[in-house]
Scaffold this active site. Structure first.
Site, PDB file in Angstrom:
ATOM      1  N   ASP A   1     -20.287   4.142  -1.830  1.00 51.33           N
ATOM      2  CA  ASP A   1     -20.821   3.759  -3.152  1.00 51.33           C
ATOM      3  C   ASP A   1     -21.935   4.729  -3.532  1.00 51.33           C
ATOM      4  OD1 ASP A   1     -19.357   1.155  -3.585  1.00 51.33           O
ATOM      5  OD2 ASP A   1     -20.324   0.729  -1.675  1.00 51.33           O
TER       6      ASP A   1
ATOM      7  N   GLU B   1     -15.508  -2.686   7.296  1.00 49.60           N
ATOM      8  CA  GLU B   1     -15.594  -2.881   5.839  1.00 49.60           C
ATOM      9  C   GLU B   1     -16.071  -4.320   5.605  1.00 49.60           C
ATOM     10  OE1 GLU B   1     -14.890  -1.070   2.684  1.00 49.60           O
ATOM     11  OE2 GLU B   1     -15.732  -3.026   2.140  1.00 49.60           O
TER      12      GLU B   1
ATOM     13  N   GLU C   1      -8.216  10.402  -6.096  1.00 50.61           N
ATOM     14  CA  GLU C   1      -8.728  11.764  -6.039  1.00 50.61           C
ATOM     15  C   GLU C   1      -7.799  12.743  -6.762  1.00 50.61           C
ATOM     16  OE1 GLU C   1      -9.276  12.676  -1.987  1.00 50.61           O
ATOM     17  OE2 GLU C   1     -10.307  14.553  -2.369  1.00 50.61           O
TER      18      GLU C   1
ATOM     19  N   THR D   1      -6.414  10.988  -1.711  1.00 55.71           N
ATOM     20  CA  THR D   1      -6.138   9.659  -2.276  1.00 55.71           C
ATOM     21  C   THR D   1      -5.580   9.797  -3.698  1.00 55.71           C
ATOM     22  OG1 THR D   1      -8.359   9.454  -3.174  1.00 55.71           O
ATOM     23  CG2 THR D   1      -8.026   8.616  -0.960  1.00 55.71           C
ATOM     24  N   LYS D   2      -4.951   8.708  -4.155  1.00 58.75           N
ATOM     25  CA  LYS D   2      -4.388   8.661  -5.500  1.00 58.75           C
ATOM     26  C   LYS D   2      -5.483   8.910  -6.534  1.00 58.75           C
ATOM     27  CE  LYS D   2      -1.563   5.059  -5.085  1.00 58.75           C
ATOM     28  NZ  LYS D   2      -1.256   3.659  -5.281  1.00 58.75           N
TER      29      LYS D   2
END
Ligand SMILES: C[S@@+](CC[C@H](N)C(=O)[O-])C[C@H]1O[C@@H](n2cnc3c(N)ncnc32)[C@H](O)[C@@H]1O
Length: 228
Positions: A133, A83, A210, A207-208
Site C-alpha cells: 500500500d 496477508e 501491471e 500481474t494483470k
C-alpha cells in the site's frame, strides 16, 4: 499479548465479505494450507515443510495470484504467504487447491508481528514485498511498511546471501524504498550494478494490473537487495 510499542499499522482492515467459495475454502482448505501462528511462539519454516528446500516469504500477497504463480513455477522452493485481508486469503486457498500446489503455507496475520516475534533468525532465503500500500497522502506516510525498523526485521530473518525483493508502481515510494535500503549498508547491498532499480527479475510474474499499467505508461520499479 498486545503489542504496546507499535501502534501504527501498515493496513486498515477492511473485512469484506467472503464469497461462498472462499467460506468453503476456510472450512475445508485452511487445515491443509493454513498456519495458526500467534505471538509467543516461533514458527520454524524448516520444521513446517519438513525438508531443506529454500524458503521464500511473500508479505501482503493480496489475492495471492502472484504467490500461486511463483509456487507453480518453482516446485523446488517452499513459500510462506502472510496477508491480513480475509477474502484475499480465501482466494489464495482456492487457487492453491485448483493448481494442486503443495509447497505453500498461508498465515492470516500482520507481517510485522510475524517478523518481530515469529521466525528464527536467518530462516528465510528470500522475502518478497510486491506493490505494498503506497499511502500517498503525506499524513499517511507513517503507515508505509518499508521503513528502517522494517528493514531491521528483514535483516534478522533473511540468511546471509538471501534476497529482499520489493516492487512498486508509486515512484515516490520507490525512491523512499531505495534510500531506506541504501542506508542499511551493514545488512544489505543493492544487486543492481548501478546501485539503483533492477529490471524485473524472472521470478516475479507480471500481474494483470501491471500489464494494464504498462499500456498506460506507468513505471514499475523493482528493488533487489542481498543480505550480507
Ligand atoms: C496494494 S495491496 C497489493 C497486493 C499484492 N501484493 C499485489 O501485488 O497485488 C497490499 C496488500 O498488503 C496487505 N498488507 C498491508 N500491510 C500488511 C501487513 N502488515 N501484514 C500483512 N499484509 C499486509 C494488504 O492487506 C493488501 O492486501
Amino acid at each position: 499479548m498486545a503489542d504496546h510499542h507499535r501502534t501504527i499499522r501498515s493496513f486498515v482492515l477492511r473485512e469484506g465479505r467472503l464469497t461462498q467459495a472462499q467460506a468453503r475454502a476456510f472450512a475445508e482448505l485452511w487445515p491443509r494450507f493454513g498456519v495458526d501462528w500467534g505471538p509467543g511462539t516461533v514458527l520454524d519454516p524448516r520444521v513446517l515443510f519438513g525438508d531443506d528446500a529454500p524458503i521464500y516469504l511473500e508479505i501482503g500477497f493480496g489475492n495471492g495470484e502472484t504467490l500461486a504463480q511463483m509456487a507453480a513455477e518453482h516446485a523446488e522452493r517452499r513459500y510462506l504467504g502472510v496477508e491480513v485481508h480475509r477474502p484475499g486469503v480465501g482466494h489464495l486457498l482456492l487457487e492453491l487447491e485448483r493448481r494442486g500446489l503443495t509447497n505453500v503455507r498461508v498465515l492470516r496475520r500482520d507481517a510485522v508481528e510475524l517478523l518481530t516475534h515469529g521466525l528464527p533468525p536467518a530462516s528465510l532465503d528470500g522475502v518478497y514485498l510486491f506493490f505494498p500500500d503506497p499511502w500517498p497522502k503525506q499524513r499517511h506516510h507513517k503507515r508505509r511498511i518499508l521503513k528502517p525498523e522494517f528493514v531491521d526485521l528483514l535483516a534478522r530473518v533473511i540468511r546471509p546471501g538471501g534476497t529482499f525483493h520489493a516492487a512498486t508502481d508509486w515512484t515516490p515510494y520507490a525512491e523512499q524504498m531505495l534510500s531506506v535500503l541504501d542506508a542499511a549498508t551493514e545488512a544489505f547491498i543493492n544487486t543492481a550494478p548501478d546501485g539503483s532499480y533492477s529490471p524485473r527479475p524472472d521470478d516475479r510474474p507480471l500481474t494483470k494490473f501491471e500489464r494494464r499499467g504498462q499500456r498506460l505508461g506507468h513505471a514499475v520499479h523493482d528493488l533487489v537487495f542481498r543480505r550480507r
